[in-house]
Design an enzyme around this catalytic site. Structure first.
Site, PDB file in Angstrom:
ATOM      1  N   ARG A 276       0.828  -1.201   0.000  1.00 51.73           N
ATOM      2  CA  ARG A 276       0.000   0.000   0.000  1.00 51.73           C
ATOM      3  C   ARG A 276       0.868   1.257   0.000  1.00 51.73           C
ATOM      4  NH1 ARG A 276      -5.011  -1.966   4.035  1.00 51.73           N
ATOM      5  NH2 ARG A 276      -5.999  -3.266   2.409  1.00 51.73           N
ATOM      6  N   TYR A 408      -6.283  -2.136  -6.762  1.00 49.40           N
ATOM      7  CA  TYR A 408      -5.511  -3.194  -6.104  1.00 49.40           C
ATOM      8  C   TYR A 408      -4.970  -2.744  -4.757  1.00 49.40           C
ATOM      9  CZ  TYR A 408      -1.424  -1.290  -8.816  1.00 49.40           C
ATOM     10  OH  TYR A 408      -0.457  -0.525  -9.403  1.00 49.40           O
ATOM     11  N   GLU A 409      -4.650  -3.736  -3.940  1.00 47.73           N
ATOM     12  CA  GLU A 409      -4.210  -3.553  -2.543  1.00 47.73           C
ATOM     13  C   GLU A 409      -5.283  -2.883  -1.690  1.00 47.73           C
ATOM     14  OE1 GLU A 409      -1.837  -5.385  -2.336  1.00 47.73           O
ATOM     15  OE2 GLU A 409      -1.218  -5.301  -4.423  1.00 47.73           O
ATOM     16  N   GLY A 410      -6.536  -3.053  -2.077  1.00 45.56           N
ATOM     17  CA  GLY A 410      -7.646  -2.520  -1.283  1.00 45.56           C
ATOM     18  C   GLY A 410      -8.305  -1.341  -1.960  1.00 45.56           C
TER      19      GLY A 410
END
Length: 531
Positions: A276, A408-410
């Site tokens: 992140r 991506y990554e949340g």
């Protein structure tokens, strides 16, 4: 593009961060300048030439194998040989043990140059962090030095056809056979899941090891590419063509358990947090590249002026200058917030309150870094006009490449719930109170900034904290946006350009009021679900 300009801006942001003085140790200003100067050279000379190649050539899937542009190999070797893959890694494995603040300072320059190429490095260095913390001694010794040396790469394998953000529905299974583990299932959306850049690839993978439902039945494994691992396809995507996004099949693939059985997801967050932070660097880098392209175009493109005289550079037109200013100020504020997040993480190793501050800021810099990259690309296209819409200029590629940053990554919604539910409300709001108190101290001489911070505090204490859980979830996204406005107001105290700070603060309160209104509307709309 002048990468040294971006390096200088990052150095100024680090030196403007008060906590840097607490942790700088043996780093003098000259040391910082030397590191960033070298990073700027690598970014400009080695990585930047890959960006158009990554988009034009991309990755090719052929009979179960994946080819990436041939130029990648020497560039990745240059990153490794220069020590850039191990800046923040432990010295015992060949890393340099440098602060995260220096990692983000250098990495954002590399992301400015080519985010698609850097996807390989991002997953690998995050995996090195993960394995250093959770793997057994033999696995650490086998993999971490190779990842740092650039002799191996690694991926994160979470998503499946029926399980994306809902991790608890993962179906991939791991079973113990004698003293070994075997993994079977399918994983998708795996960046650099297969490639020909290095010969060794490891997959950090979640698999179910018990019948316990949800995430508690998941364990973490390291699976090396080889027998039992098949590349099913690569995705045809909007952007990031130079980053092969793979679907992988696992059929009784040999696997190594990492950490404690049944604790896979909490352990994997060591890797997720690092990635992140990488996304935040991607967003900043893309925004810098697009602003630079727009500025350079505005300096040479001639239109308008006295019809009886030669046309003038479009930067002389007030509306073009306005657009460039509206790009630059958010970049400058974001850079400061990113540095604050990284330095808080560094200090958090010994100070729990700083660890809480970093955790609170991380969803903000991840999400708003992603949005900064995409929004700045869109604004840059408008400055370039019709030229910006063509492949003759890099901004249309940047727009396509950066759209995925917020996914991506949340996703945005996941970051919002993390920010509000797990960070701001945790321990009766202790981390948020600490950060707001710090922001008030710094902005004591800036009444407009202080007003924004105080108003956010009042809103959170009186409207968000007392709300029901359903209402808090419903209002999480606008609350997060209100929080980001507050953080930017705080960062205004560190900006050397008072004009830019005043420009932001002129619109900060109305923007905050709008997000507060949106939050209350969403909370009221969702009352029906509670009745």
């Amino acid at each position: 593009m002048n990468f040294q300009t971006h390096a200088d801006a990052m150095q100024n942001a680090i030196l403007a961060t008060p906590e840097w003085r607490k942790m700088r140790g043996g780093f003098g200003d000259d040391d910082l300048a030397a590191i960033l100067g070298e990073a700027a050279k690598i970014a400009g000379d080695v990585i930047a030439p890959l960006n158009s190649i990554a988009d034009r050539v991309g990755a090719v899937f052929d009979s179960g194998s994946v080819r990436v542009p041939a130029e990648y190999r020497s560039a990745y070797r240059a990153l490794a040989d220069g020590g850039w893959l191990g800046m923040e890694q432990a010295p015992e494995f060949g890393g340099q043990g440098l602060p995260l603040a220096l990692f983000v300072a250098a990495n954002q320059l590399f992301e400015t140059a080519s985010p698609a190429f850097m996807m390989a490095a991002g997953g690998s260095r995050a995996a090195a962090k993960l394995l250093s913390e959770w793997a057994d001694e033999d696995t650490r010794a086998d993999w971490v030095p190779d990842l740092i040396a650039g002799d191996a790469t690694a991926t994160i394998c979470i998503s499946e056809p029926e399980a994306g953000s809902d991790v608890g529905r993962i179906r991939t299974k791991a079973r113990r056979v004698a003293d070994a583990w075997r993994v079977s299932g399918q994983k998708i959306w795996i960046s650099f899941g297969n490639h020909d850049m290095v010969s060794r690839i490891g997959h950090c993978l979640l698999a179910r090891t018990s019948d316990v439902p949800g995430t508690r039945g998941l364990s973490l494994f390291l699976v090396e590419a080889g027998p039992g691992v098949t590349t099913l396809r690569i995705e045809e995507k909007l952007g990031l063509h130079g980053s092969p996004t793979c679907a992988l099949g696992f059929d009784d693939a040999p696997a190594t358990l990492v950490g404690e059985e049944g604790r896979g997801l909490p352990q994997l967050f060591t890797m997720i947090r690092h990635m992140r932070l990488m996304v935040a660097c991607q967003g900043l880098g893309t925004a810098q590249a697009c602003h630079a392209a727009a500025y350079e175009h505005a300096m040479v493109r001639r239109q308008g002026g006295d019809p009886a005289a030669p046309a003038v550079p479009i930067i002389t037109h007030p509306d073009v200058r306005r657009q460039l200013d509206e790009m630059k100020t958010p970049i400058d504020l974001f850079r400061l917030a990113l540095v604050e997040t990284a330095i808080a993480a560094d200090l958090g190793e010994d100070d729990p309150s700083m660890a809480q501050r970093s955790a609170l800021l991380l969803p903000l810099v991840k999400n708003f870094g992603a949005e900064l990259g995409f929004d700045t690309a869109g604004r840059a296209i408008m400055v370039l006009g019709g030229s910006g819409y063509t492949t003759d200029y890099p901004v249309e590629q940047a727009l396509r490449d950066s759209r995925v940053f917020a996914i991506y990554e949340g996703t945005t919604g996941m970051q919002a719930q993390d920010f509000v539910l797990r960070q701001c409300l945790a321990k009766d709001g202790a981390a948020l109170k600490d950060m707001l108190d710090r922001a008030c101290e710094e902005t004591a001489g800036m009444p407009p900034a202080r007003e924004v911070i105080d108003q956010f505090r009042t809103f959170f204490d009186t409207r968000v904290k007392p709300a029901s859980r359903v209402a808090q979830i419903a209002m999480a996204e606008p609350v997060m946006r209100a929080g980001w406005i507050m953080v930017q107001a705080w960062m205004c105290a560190r900006m050397p350009d008072s004009h830019s700070a005043r420009s932001f603060l002129c619109s900060a309160l109305p923007s905050l009021d709008r997000e507060i209104a949106r939050a209350m509307f969403e909370a009221n709309q969702n009352r029906v679900f509670e009745e």
